[in-house]
Write an enzyme that holds these catalytic residues in place. Structure first.
Site, PDB file in Angstrom:
ATOM      1  N   LYS A 178      -9.917   0.496  -2.020  1.00  0.00           N
ATOM      2  CA  LYS A 178     -10.153   0.104  -0.742  1.00  0.00           C
ATOM      3  C   LYS A 178     -11.747   0.546  -0.149  1.00  0.00           C
ATOM      4  O   LYS A 178     -11.991   1.621  -0.617  1.00  0.00           O
ATOM      5  CB  LYS A 178      -9.086   0.894   0.362  1.00  0.00           C
ATOM      6  CG  LYS A 178      -9.270   0.724   1.580  1.00  0.00           C
ATOM      7  CD  LYS A 178      -8.358   1.384   2.555  1.00  0.00           C
ATOM      8  CE  LYS A 178      -8.292   0.770   3.986  1.00  0.00           C
ATOM      9  NZ  LYS A 178      -7.517   1.461   4.914  1.00  0.00           N
ATOM     10  N   GLU A 207       0.733  -1.106   0.069  1.00  0.00           N
ATOM     11  CA  GLU A 207      -0.052   0.060   0.000  1.00  0.00           C
ATOM     12  C   GLU A 207       0.910   1.286  -0.122  1.00  0.00           C
ATOM     13  O   GLU A 207       2.016   1.097   0.637  1.00  0.00           O
ATOM     14  CB  GLU A 207      -0.875  -0.134   1.291  1.00  0.00           C
ATOM     15  CG  GLU A 207      -1.711   1.462   1.410  1.00  0.00           C
ATOM     16  CD  GLU A 207      -2.507   1.240   2.900  1.00  0.00           C
ATOM     17  OE1 GLU A 207      -3.320   1.851   2.966  1.00  0.00           O
ATOM     18  OE2 GLU A 207      -2.054   0.525   3.814  1.00  0.00           O
ATOM     19  N   CYS A 216      -4.952  -3.196   4.089  1.00  0.00           N
ATOM     20  CA  CYS A 216      -4.641  -2.653   5.334  1.00  0.00           C
ATOM     21  C   CYS A 216      -5.715  -2.982   6.304  1.00  0.00           C
ATOM     22  O   CYS A 216      -5.781  -4.332   6.526  1.00  0.00           O
ATOM     23  CB  CYS A 216      -4.490  -1.037   5.432  1.00  0.00           C
ATOM     24  SG  CYS A 216      -3.548  -0.345   7.026  1.00  0.00           S
TER      25      CYS A 216
END
Length: 579
Positions: free
Chosen positions: A391, A329, A442
């Protein structure tokens, strides 16, 4: 929170003997006074006058030992999680809360829950100190508030048999709520995440993280029942013959052991249908903390440099060419679609290694001015950027600011989040070279539904692109890696964790960490990644077990309230009837 009935009605119809039958003093266990007559037996506050300062001080002194024990249990629960990872403490902490709330009123149980929850979350979330201790305390208070109804509920269902079962369901209900609200929830600190490499872990393949939480909470409650039986034997050796009392302790202890070991009978699928050779690039950052991004191009240059080094090793025959490469990321903090320098750097690295690269990048939203997307982009050496995943669950106050206009006036620190992230609207199943991978970015690895949907949509292995540079050397990377280990077992999928500063890792489908990097080092992991097509029972049943266990716990609590209200109405009718 509404108080539960006093000790005079607690044993009525619930299977728990009244104080006299249990051999207790009239004040109840540990000298507890019966609940005030002004308290509504159904659990609603009565019309008692507000106690004066002296009574409040006396109450505080009276409950201080219990509060201190609850706080100690909260600290022990925090130590059950990584980086310490002393997982048996999770059982003892659950047992402690069960004992500390047993026989209490709902108000007392609620306070005990909060007294345990606050130190637990402060210890667990201390990695937020890099932002500020006020952030640690603020989030910990919000999360500890969920332990208020948990404590009240545990106090209520302790009047039912078998109370360890209902208590375990209430733990699931507490996590169900905390995983979803407020602002999409914050699943950190689930009992399951303290038990990612324990005898409980295989249960994740049957019912996901909620089933692991249930089993841990049930075992802890049964240990509490065993300890309570032994304590009563010690206190009342003449009242209860040993041949009667000892089995009362051995039965829950044996059940606790059986629940703990039940996971060993669960088959965890690990056989690969296919394999793919991968390389995971950890480029490192110039500085940890809030300002890890530094100047533009620095982190991207680090990842380009590490990838070019991998290409040199391939050309020199020192390592085998992988089928694909994974970047973390935010490997590029510049939009490669709009910034020519960033695009040129990525294309240089991808062409040098000669295989597709999954690039983590910040991308300007194409239509929403001022918004940015956190993406994983498949970059082909021949055709350039292709499929991407955005995301779905941006982190509030980290990637977007709720109520920005109002809060920015009083919290100047929010200026460090200059742009809000725009959420994606689909799962991250991507074809990266010969592999069909599921991208999870994440903190999304903590959310059951996001990971499950990705697997059910066809991911044969999972990739967690993450950036823990802000929280380096705080224990947060270890906590997140533990979640990956549990998800691997839950879904029967190998998992690759890619982070710019560590911890990057390759996790086998059985949860074993095969390879991992150190933090704040430049490194490249290479290895064979197993790909699987089969789905686990947890993938098939979805959230149904969690809902069922949560509802059962809440219904048990409601049953106590109904019984006590009915008993109160009977008592009132008896008092009002003529002699």
């Amino acid at each position: 929170m509404p108080p539960t009935p006093d000790t005079a009605t607690a044993g009525h119809g619930t299977g728990v003997p009244p104080a006299a039958a249990a051999g207790q003093t009239p004040d109840g266990p540990a000298g507890r006074k019966p609940a005030a007559a002004s308290e509504d037996p159904a659990g609603a506050p009565g019309r008692a006058s507000v106690p004066g300062p002296r009574r409040l001080a006396a109450a505080a002194r009276r409950h201080a030992p219990r509060s201190a024990l609850a706080a100690l249990a909260g600290g022990a629960l925090a130590a059950a999680f990584p980086p310490l990872g002393w997982w048996p403490l999770s059982l003892l902490a659950v047992a402690a809360l069960a004992l500390l709330t047993r026989g209490r009123t709902a108000r007392q149980g609620a306070w005990t829950g909060f007294a345990m929850g606050l130190p637990f979350f402060v210890g667990l979330l201390q990695w937020l100190r890099v932002i500020g201790w006020d952030a640690v305390l603020g989030l910990s208070v919000i999360q500890a508030l969920f332990f208020v109804p948990l404590g009240a509920g545990l106090a209520a269902v302790s009047r039912l048999r078998p109370w360890p079962l209902w208590g375990a369901c209430l733990w699931v209900a507490e996590e169900w709520a905390r995983d979803r609200v407020p602002l999409g929830g914050f699943p950190w600190g689930r009992l399951a995440f303290a038990n990612t490499s324990t005898p409980f872990t295989p249960l994740a393949a049957l019912g996901g993280a909620p089933l692991v939480t249930f089993a841990v909470a049930l075992s802890g409650g049964l240990l509490a029942a065993a300890g309570l039986a032994l304590w009563r034997l010690r206190r009342r050796p003449a009242a209860v013959p040993p041949r009667t009392a000892v089995p009362r302790a051995l039965v829950p202890a044996g059940l606790a052991a059986a629940v703990t070991l039940a996971g060993q009978a669960v088959p965890v699928p690990t056989d690969a249908d296919d394999t793919v050779r991968i390389a995971v690039v950890q480029g490192n950052v110039q500085q940890p903390g809030m300002d890890f991004l530094g100047r533009p191009m620095l982190i991207l240059s680090n990842h380009v440099e590490a990838t070019l080094g991998l290409a040199e090793d391939i050309d020199a025959g020192r390592t085998e060419r992988p089928d694909l490469v994974i970047w973390p990321e935010n490997a590029s903090d510049l939009d490669p679609y709009r910034d020519p320098a960033a695009r040129a750097a990525i294309e240089e690295a991808v062409r040098a290694v000669g295989v597709p690269v999954l690039v983590g990048a910040l991308v300007d939203h194409p239509t929403k001015e001022g918004y940015v997307e956190n993406q994983g982009i498949v970059w082909d050496p021949q055709t350039g950027p292709g499929d991407s995943y955005t995301k779905q669950h941006p982190v509030p106050f980290g990637e977007y600011v709720p109520f920005r206009e109002q809060l920015s006036k009083v919290i100047s620190r929010l200026e460090r989040v200059p742009r809000d992230f725009w959420p994606g609207d689909h799962s991250g199943v991507l074809d990266v070279g010969p592999a069909r991978l599921g991208d999870v970015i994440c903190f999304e690895v903590a959310y059951d539904g996001i990971v499950r949907d990705t697997v059910n949509d066809g991911a044969r292995a999972l990739v967690v692109q993450t950036n823990n540079a802000t929280y380096g050397h705080t224990g947060q990377p270890e906590q997140q890696l533990a979640m990956s280990s549990l998800r691997a077992v839950e879904h029967g999928r190998a998992i690759v964790t890619a982070a710019p500063s560590g911890i990057s890792a390759i996790v086998a489908p059985d949860g074993t960490v095969l390879q991992r990097t150190e933090e704040f080092t430049q490194d490249v992991l290479t290895g064979e990644l197993p790909l699987r097509d089969g789905r686990t029972p947890a993938d098939r049943v979805g959230a149904a077990p969690e809902w069922a266990m949560a509802v059962v716990g809440l219904l048990a609590w409601a049953a106590v309230a109904w019984r006590t209200r009915r008993a109160a109405r009977r008592d009132t009718a008896a008092q009002d009837s003529p002699a």
